[in-house]
Write a protein that holds these residues in place. Structure first.
Motif, PDB file in Angstrom:
ATOM      1  N   THR A   1       0.854  -1.183   0.000  1.00  0.00           N
ATOM      2  CA  THR A   1       0.000   0.000   0.000  1.00  0.00           C
ATOM      3  C   THR A   1       0.889   1.231   0.000  1.00  0.00           C
ATOM      4  O   THR A   1       1.587   1.493   0.989  1.00  0.00           O
TER       5      THR A   1
ATOM      6  N   PRO B   1      -2.804  -4.545   1.590  1.00  0.00           N
ATOM      7  CA  PRO B   1      -2.341  -4.109   2.903  1.00  0.00           C
ATOM      8  C   PRO B   1      -1.427  -5.151   3.548  1.00  0.00           C
ATOM      9  O   PRO B   1      -1.627  -6.351   3.379  1.00  0.00           O
TER      10      PRO B   1
ATOM     11  N   ASP C   1      -2.173   0.088   6.942  1.00  0.00           N
ATOM     12  CA  ASP C   1      -2.287   0.220   5.490  1.00  0.00           C
ATOM     13  C   ASP C   1      -3.745   0.384   5.056  1.00  0.00           C
ATOM     14  O   ASP C   1      -4.040   1.131   4.116  1.00  0.00           O
ATOM     15  N   VAL C   2      -4.652  -0.329   5.717  1.00  0.00           N
ATOM     16  CA  VAL C   2      -6.073  -0.185   5.386  1.00  0.00           C
ATOM     17  C   VAL C   2      -6.539   1.230   5.700  1.00  0.00           C
ATOM     18  O   VAL C   2      -7.260   1.856   4.911  1.00  0.00           O
TER      19      VAL C   2
ATOM     20  N   LEU D   1      -5.398   3.608   2.972  1.00  0.00           N
ATOM     21  CA  LEU D   1      -6.255   3.546   1.777  1.00  0.00           C
ATOM     22  C   LEU D   1      -7.560   4.301   2.006  1.00  0.00           C
ATOM     23  O   LEU D   1      -8.014   5.061   1.145  1.00  0.00           O
TER      24      LEU D   1
ATOM     25  N   THR E   1     -12.053   2.500  -4.838  1.00  0.00           N
ATOM     26  CA  THR E   1     -10.835   2.087  -4.143  1.00  0.00           C
ATOM     27  C   THR E   1     -11.110   0.829  -3.332  1.00  0.00           C
ATOM     28  O   THR E   1     -12.248   0.568  -2.935  1.00  0.00           O
TER      29      THR E   1
ATOM     30  N   SER F   1      -8.868  -1.964  -0.474  1.00  0.00           N
ATOM     31  CA  SER F   1      -7.737  -2.629   0.149  1.00  0.00           C
ATOM     32  C   SER F   1      -8.042  -4.119   0.038  1.00  0.00           C
ATOM     33  O   SER F   1      -9.110  -4.571   0.445  1.00  0.00           O
TER      34      SER F   1
ATOM     35  N   GLY G   1      -8.210  -6.282   4.204  1.00  0.00           N
ATOM     36  CA  GLY G   1      -8.829  -5.103   3.615  1.00  0.00           C
ATOM     37  C   GLY G   1     -10.317  -5.207   3.372  1.00  0.00           C
ATOM     38  O   GLY G   1     -10.917  -4.279   2.805  1.00  0.00           O
TER      39      GLY G   1
ATOM     40  N   SER H   1     -12.761  -2.317   3.717  1.00  0.00           N
ATOM     41  CA  SER H   1     -12.809  -1.243   2.720  1.00  0.00           C
ATOM     42  C   SER H   1     -13.878  -1.501   1.671  1.00  0.00           C
ATOM     43  O   SER H   1     -14.382  -0.568   1.037  1.00  0.00           O
TER      44      SER H   1
END
Length: 253
Positions: free
Chosen positions: A149, A176, A181-182, A185, A202, A204, A209, A212
């Motif tokens: 990510t 991720p 990282d999630v 995003l 978008t 993840s 993820g 997301s």
């Protein structure tokens, strides 16, 4: 604030995130056989992943199958995608072959939207975008990172550059390595939603993820990819499980 893009009878960029499901059949028969169960599940959009199709480099067969698929789908919106091997797809094509394929899809006249990967030759990307727009085909410009990510600023910059290159909708999917990282995003999604004038998609990827794929209405992603049968990317959720969650998370008022 991002606007709304119409794709057949579908309005992308308003209300609950719409649901797309992939078709990943290798033969015309497999592709067409996937239509009935998909229609029964009532997604908003179908993505035909042509990189799985065994005759994808034969323009005439590709167009014939695409036209049969278009007829079978009725009023369901169709996104056609060739995902290159470097971005998680099934087949490696050189630049010339990739853009010839994009041209063949558009000439075939069967798709409502075309996925165009951002990281190809700029002039060639813009030429395909112009051709698509001449034919009233929506361009979803995309970038996929299956390893990591990138930083929030980099994610926003990539989405911004897609809009600058003519994308109707800008899409990015990343992998991720941690919960942080999630969050990166999701923060990038929210920032891009507030600064761009086009809808964005978008996600993840992977199990980490999955959240997301559920939170698009809150953070600004207009489409979530789900499954009826085979998945086309890690972390996709079955459509009959995703829809109730999206409905439950719908913003009131």
């Amino acid at each position: 604030m991002a606007g709304v893009v119409n794709c057949r009878q579908l309005a992308l960029g308003t209300g609950r995130p719409k649901i797309a499901v992939p078709i990943t059949g290798h033969t015309t028969a497999e592709i067409l056989a996937a239509v009935a169960p998909i229609k029964a599940a009532q997604p908003d959009l179908v993505e035909w992943r042509v990189d799985f199709y065994e005759d994808v480099t034969d323009a005439e067969k590709l167009q014939q199958t695409g036209q049969q698929l278009r007829a079978a789908l009725g009023n369901l919106a169709l996104l056609t995608t060739f995902r290159t091997h470097g971005e998680g797809g099934e087949l490696a094509l050189n630049e010339t072959a990739y853009f010839q394929l994009c041209h063949a899809i558009l000439v075939g006249g069967f798709t409502d939207a075309l996925d165009v990967e951002r990281y190809h030759d700029e002039a060639s990307v813009k030429q395909v975008v112009a051709q698509a727009h001449q034919q009233n085909v929506v361009v979803i410009m995309s970038n996929h990172d299956f390893a990591k990510t990138p930083a929030q600023a980099e994610l926003v910059q990539r989405l911004t550059s897609m809009v600058a290159w003519g994308a109707d909708i800008a899409k990015i999917a990343v992998m991720p390595q941690s919960p942080t990282d999630v969050l990166t995003l999701l923060a990038a999604t929210n920032e891009a939603r507030e600064t761009l004038n086009q809808p964005i998609i978008t996600m993840s990827m992977g199990d980490l993820g999955k959240v997301s794929r559920l939170a698009g209405e809150v953070f600004g992603s207009c489409l979530s990819f789900a499954t009826v049968g085979a998945a086309s990317a890690p972390g996709q959720i079955a459509v009959d499980r995703l829809r109730p969650v999206l409905d439950e998370l719908k913003l009131k008022g």
